[in-house]
Design a protein around this motif. Structure first.
Motif, PDB file in Angstrom:
ATOM      1  N   SER A  54      40.368  42.377  76.517  1.00  0.00           N
ATOM      2  CA  SER A  54      40.303  41.565  77.731  1.00  0.00           C
ATOM      3  C   SER A  54      41.137  42.271  78.793  1.00  0.00           C
ATOM      4  N   GLU A  55      41.342  41.607  79.914  1.00  0.00           N
ATOM      5  CA  GLU A  55      42.109  42.228  80.985  1.00  0.00           C
ATOM      6  C   GLU A  55      43.576  42.415  80.637  1.00  0.00           C
ATOM      7  N   LYS A 181      31.561  44.326  77.872  1.00  0.00           N
ATOM      8  CA  LYS A 181      30.732  44.595  79.039  1.00  0.00           C
ATOM      9  C   LYS A 181      31.225  43.902  80.300  1.00  0.00           C
ATOM     10  N   ASP A 182      32.052  42.873  80.146  1.00  0.00           N
ATOM     11  CA  ASP A 182      32.575  42.178  81.322  1.00  0.00           C
ATOM     12  C   ASP A 182      33.954  42.685  81.743  1.00  0.00           C
ATOM     13  N   SER A 184      35.663  46.161  83.124  1.00  0.00           N
ATOM     14  CA  SER A 184      35.384  47.522  83.580  1.00  0.00           C
ATOM     15  C   SER A 184      36.678  48.318  83.714  1.00  0.00           C
ATOM     16  N   ASN A 203      27.543  43.664  72.852  1.00  0.00           N
ATOM     17  CA  ASN A 203      28.754  43.150  73.481  1.00  0.00           C
ATOM     18  C   ASN A 203      29.592  44.201  74.194  1.00  0.00           C
TER      19      ASN A 203
END
Length: 638
Positions: A54-55, A181-182, A184, A203
């Motif tokens: 995740s971020e 994919k979400d 970047s 995914n």
């Protein structure tokens, strides 16, 4: 400031190849001959996978096999990994193999050191280090490490360096990045032969780099930085989150906005200090004078202490806290100084920078956290030059930043975000040594010398110990910088010209034993009084790097030799004058009755010069060496 990039770089590189294979033999004899040439160690196989979840969460798994070929490579066999609040290390294993690839020892958990990281400037931080010394000194041998780092808070993604030092080669390398994919990210390839292979599934996206048979890079004098020469892949997040502070780094403006958010609401100052500041500057004629008065007040009130706790690695302590305690780290001190200037009506800007005498240049087209320090930028409306202020040194003059942060790009932070600015560049007239000396020669070759030397710019920095040590420290520093065969320092005085282009002034009285050489009725007197002989660069094999001179500088010597009546001047060397693309050199002799004046001048230009000109550069050095080695010939009698 601390950067999580160091988590990976600390162990000199951060990628590896498939050690999960079974029955791998680590025989030294299996290493290709070309990879052994001039190598102190060979990276046999590496595997590194950086999995972004995740971020603010990610996992790095690393395996490494490295063969140490000689004693110079022993340090490369050590395991050193830093960690803190936002990253944890686990699943560490270490196996040592002998020259024939047989297992010698499997290290236990009890062999892993886990200690805090402190130095004399550190009050407190939450950084720790895990380290392993393999304790196998029968060279050659191979050590295999594997470990995992879990990140909970991401401002930096780790860089991937094929090698991290000179004289290390790589047999095989493998680096993979896996990202949802979400989420970047960006990457930048330098000196990598093949670009990433990208694949995808339902995914994730996967990026794979492979590299092999990277030969050693031999260290070359006057070379570009190593990071310009090695294969390296830099990673950077677009969106990130650390300690509940989300941000974006796709542009410098956005990254500056995140940094600015860390400063919000931390500039309160008590009324007593505000009143003191207003009284201090009430008679100041302009903003420059106000800034100088506030800076000197700030220097007398504060001292540098490193405090690195959690987000405090990037967020400064509140100005009121620094005002009360009188100390802080670079972020806290710079922000406190900014707050003081705000209170007297002088606009200044918090500026993040990569500090260090030979720090890497900012990659301007790759927005990311490339910084480790904070300084202050103070534009002057009625003056062309911007004032730059270093907050961590309480001795240096107002407006002087020196080689620690000079002539480089930095990121200026304000309410609108970040923008790249360039710090002050010092000229050759700033980076200068001016030496004037009188040498009284005696017939027996002894001499008395009075030397006055002024050090400016880069030489001010290198001679800074003359300002801060006790008398004995200063004496030792002075004597260590003279290379006379035998001398006594009788007396010395140190003073400082304290302005934005400062100098350290050194006055010495020396007694020189056997300074001139007696050969029959001849006396050979060294013309180059300071014995500052130019060294000759050594080149092994074909030159790989351009000639790199980081800073321009100048050295000017005027030496007056007083000759006793019992000696006459028989011969002085010819005058010299050389002009090249790298700089200029001259040596001039002026003869007076019973005196010889020797004038030496050397100026060097900065820049990158073609590697094909290295032989010519070497020839210039040889000519300077020969000139500096020449003797004045005196003869006994009239």
């Amino acid at each position: 400031m601390k950067t999580t990039r160091n988590v990976l770089i600390a162990f000199f590189f951060a990628f590896s190849i498939g050690l999960h294979s079974q029955n791998i033999a680590y025989k030294i004899s299996d290493i290709p001959v070309g990879l052994k040439e001039n190598a102190k160690a060979v990276i046999r196989e590496n595997e590194c996978t950086f999995k972004i979840e995740s971020e603010n969460r990610a996992t790095l798994t690393v395996s490494l096999a490295i063969s140490v070929l000689n004693k110079n490579g022993l340090q490369e066999a050590q395991f050193v990994q830093y960690y803190g609040k936002f990253n944890k290390i686990k699943n560490i294993s270490c196996v040592v193999y002998d020259e024939n690839g047989e297992v010698f020892k499997k290290m236990k958990n009890s062999d892993i050191l886990d200690i805090g990281v402190f130095d004399y400037n550190t009050l407190y931080n939450d950084y720790r280090v895990k380290a392993i010394e393999p304790y196998y000194l029968k060279i050659p041998f191979t050590v295999v490490y594997s470990y995992q780092i879990d990140f909970d808070g991401l401002l930096n993604y780790p860089d991937w360096k094929a090698i991290g030092d000179y004289n290390i080669s790589l047999e095989k390398g493998y680096f993979k990045v896996i990202t949802p994919k979400d989420v970047s990210f960006r990457y930048r390839e330098n000196n990598v032969p093949d670009s990433a292979i990208m694949t995808s599934n339902k995914n994730n996206y996967e990026y794979l780099w492979k590299i092999q048979n990277v030969k050693v890079i031999n260290e070359e004098q006057y070379s570009r930085p190593l990071t310009d020469l090695i294969p390296i892949i830099r990673l950077a997040p677009n969106n990130f989150k650390i300690d509940n502070y989300p941000g974006n780094a796709e542009t410098w403006k956005d990254f500056g906005l995140w940094n600015n958010s860390l400063l919000k609401g931390r500039d309160a100052l008590n009324s007593e200090t505000e009143a003191k500041l207003l009284e201090l500057v009430k008679d100041a004629k302009n903003d420059e004078e106000k800034t100088r008065l506030v800076y000197e007040y700030f220097q007398n009130k504060t001292r540098y202490v490193s405090v690195q706790i959690g987000i405090g690695g990037w967020q400064p302590i509140e100005a009121n806290t620094v005002d009360r305690l009188g100390y802080g780290d670079c972020k806290a001190l710079a922000f406190y100084l900014k707050t003081l200037l705000d209170k007297v009506g002088v606009k200044s800007y918090y500026t993040i920078i990569h500090a260090g005498n030979n720090a890497e240049a900012l990659i301007k087209d790759f927005p990311s956290n490339q910084f480790n320090h904070v300084i202050l930028c103070v534009p002057m409306e009625n003056k062309k030059d911007t004032i730059w202020l270093e907050s961590t040194n309480q001795i240096i003059p107002f407006g002087y930043i020196g080689t620690f942060t000079d002539d480089r790009d930095a990121l200026l932070i304000d309410e609108s975000g970040g923008r790249i600015v360039h710090t002050l560049k010092y000229t050759a007239q700033d980076n200068i040594i001016i030496r004037k000396a009188t040498v009284t020669l005696m017939e027996n070759g002894q001499a008395e010398a009075n030397i006055n030397t002024s050090y400016g710019g880069m030489f001010y920095d290198s001679h800074f110990p003359l300002l801060i040590g006790d008398t004995k420290d200063k004496e030792n520093f002075i004597t260590s910088n003279f290379s006379f065969a035998s001398f006594r320092l009788n007396d010395f005085q140190i003073s400082q010209c304290k302005n934005s282009h400062p100098s350290i002034n050194e006055e010495c009285h020396l007694s020189l034993n056997g300074y001139a050489t007696m050969v029959g009725d001849k006396v050979l007197l060294p013309a180059n009084f300071t014995n500052e002989i130019e060294f000759l660069p050594v080149q092994i094999g074909e030159r790989k790097s351009e000639i790199y001179i980081r800073r321009q500088f100048m050295k000017a010597d005027t030496i007056v030799y007083k000759i006793p009546d019992s000696l006459r001047i028989e011969k002085v060397p010819d005058n010299k004058k050389i002009k090249t693309i790298w700089g200029e050199f001259s040596a001039e002799y002026i003869i007076y009755p019973n005196e010889i004046c020797y004038i030496r001048h050397l100026s060097m230009n900065e820049g990158l010069f073609p590697k094909t000109t290295f032989n010519d550069f070497l020839e210039l050095k040889k000519k300077i060496l020969l000139s500096d080695s020449e003797k004045i010939i005196l003869k006994k009698g009239k």
